[in-house]
Design a protein around this motif. Structure first.
Motif: not given
Length: 369
Positions: A62-70, A255-260
């Motif tokens: 799963x992608x990080x739920x906090x969208x970090x470190x991006x 949730x996980x709107x932006x992928x890895x």
């Protein structure tokens, strides 16, 4: 492949979807270059492409739920000063393209009326979302203030641009107390190396004062897929007026709107200073060269837009000529955007800034006009 009429919606379902460009390339056997989208002429940055490619290896997670470190990396890009970044980062959230965030902000907005910016036309996702949410649609020149006002600045496709003093005046004249203001600055980073000083994201005291004194909430939207030429990745952000507004969006966001892959791309691309320096140096030069070539061949045509922009909004003065220009460009493998579908400006075409060699293919195609 036969040419299509400029008014065709192509793969779009005209009954339920808003027309957008960028679809023709996949259906052209002799494709050379896509002039129909306003992406960066230099293509996807190599360093970020490599990071995105490596991230495929992590697609089983799963992608990080906090969208970090991006998310933190983008915050440092927007606010390079360490103290400023720390103070503003909690107002920032990433999304699956700007379109997702536009829709979420409009859904959160106070009910009532919606109003576009003062230009002849602008990116239509704001209007689509307002209509879908049952808002009263006001004309740009209406004297009435709106519950929600949305301005694309610089304006795609017209190329109009409001500097900060004029932008603030427009907000004061068009937004009710308690209302929302959504400013789309997707094309703002093309301005110059000093783009941050000209951006509403630098106006912290002004935004806080509007919120505290008039209850007006200012949201600044970016689609990062144009600057860094990654429209297929779907990557956008919004700077909210407060951390509470950011959390309200997060609560409503899937949730996980932006992928890895997109997150890895963003985390790497913000550090590519050389790419941006090349963009600022070459884009105005190539843009002016294209305008000069158009003026030489078609002196009656008018080219619109600020010198730093990644596209040219061209008035051919004729619906028939514009339609033929679109068809000839597509037949030559260099599709341009018609001003008819979506924007309802049938004498206009929009073409992206591209390297001179590719522009030569387009100009050759138009010799038959």
């Amino acid at each position: 492949m036969p040419v299509t009429d400029a008014s065709s919606n192509g793969p779009w379902d005209a009954k339920v979807q808003q027309f957008h460009g960028g679809q023709d390339w996949a259906h052209i056997d002799n494709f050379v270059e896509d002039f129909s989208v306003t992406t960066n002429a230099f293509g996807m940055p190599a360093s970020a492409k490599a990071a995105a490619t490596r991230a495929i290896e992590h697609s089983h997670h799963y992608p990080p739920a906090d969208q970090e470190p991006a998310r933190s990396s983008l915050a440092r890009f927007l606010w390079p000063a360490e103290a400023e970044c720390a103070a503003q980062k909690d107002r920032l959230i990433l999304g699956n393209g700007a379109s997702e965030l536009i829709d979420l902000v409009i859904r959160m907005a106070p009910a009532g009326s919606w109003k576009p910016g003062p230009f002849r036309t602008q990116y239509k996702e704001y209007e689509r979302s307002a209509r879908n949410n049952g808002m009263e649609l006001l004309d740009a020149d209406s004297p009435d203030k709106a519950s929600v006002a949305c301005l694309v600045n610089p304006c795609n496709p017209t190329g109009d641009y409001l500097d900060l003093p004029d932008l603030k005046s427009w907000i004061a004249a068009n937004v009710r107390p308690g209302g929302y203001v959504v400013i789309d600055e997707s094309m703002q980073p093309w301005h110059s190396p000093e783009f941050r000083a000209h951006s509403l994201t630098s106006q912290h005291d002004y935004i806080q004062q509007l919120l505290e004194e008039q209850g007006i909430a200012v949201f600044v939207v970016h689609s990062w897929t144009k600057l860094w030429c990654c429209t297929g990745l779907r990557l956008g952000s919004v700077v909210c007026p407060s951390a509470d507004h950011m959390r309200a969006i997060k609560k409503a966001q899937v949730p996980w709107s932006v992928n890895v892959i997109a997150l890895a791309f963003l985390n790497a691309v913000v550090a590519d200073d050389a790419y941006l320096r090349r963009t600022w140096e070459k884009t105005p030069v190539w843009r002016q060269q294209t305008i000069d070539r158009i003026a030489e061949m078609f002196p009656q045509w008018e080219c619109h837009g600020r010198t730093f922009l990644s596209w040219i909004w061209v008035d051919t003065k004729s619906e028939d000529v514009a339609r033929k220009a679109v068809d000839l460009a597509r037949a030559a493998g260099v599709p341009v955007r018609s001003g008819l579908p979506g924007y309802n400006h049938p004498t206009f075409v929009r073409l992206a800034v591209r390297e001179p060699e590719k522009v030569g293919v387009l100009i050759d195609a138009w010799k038959n006009l």
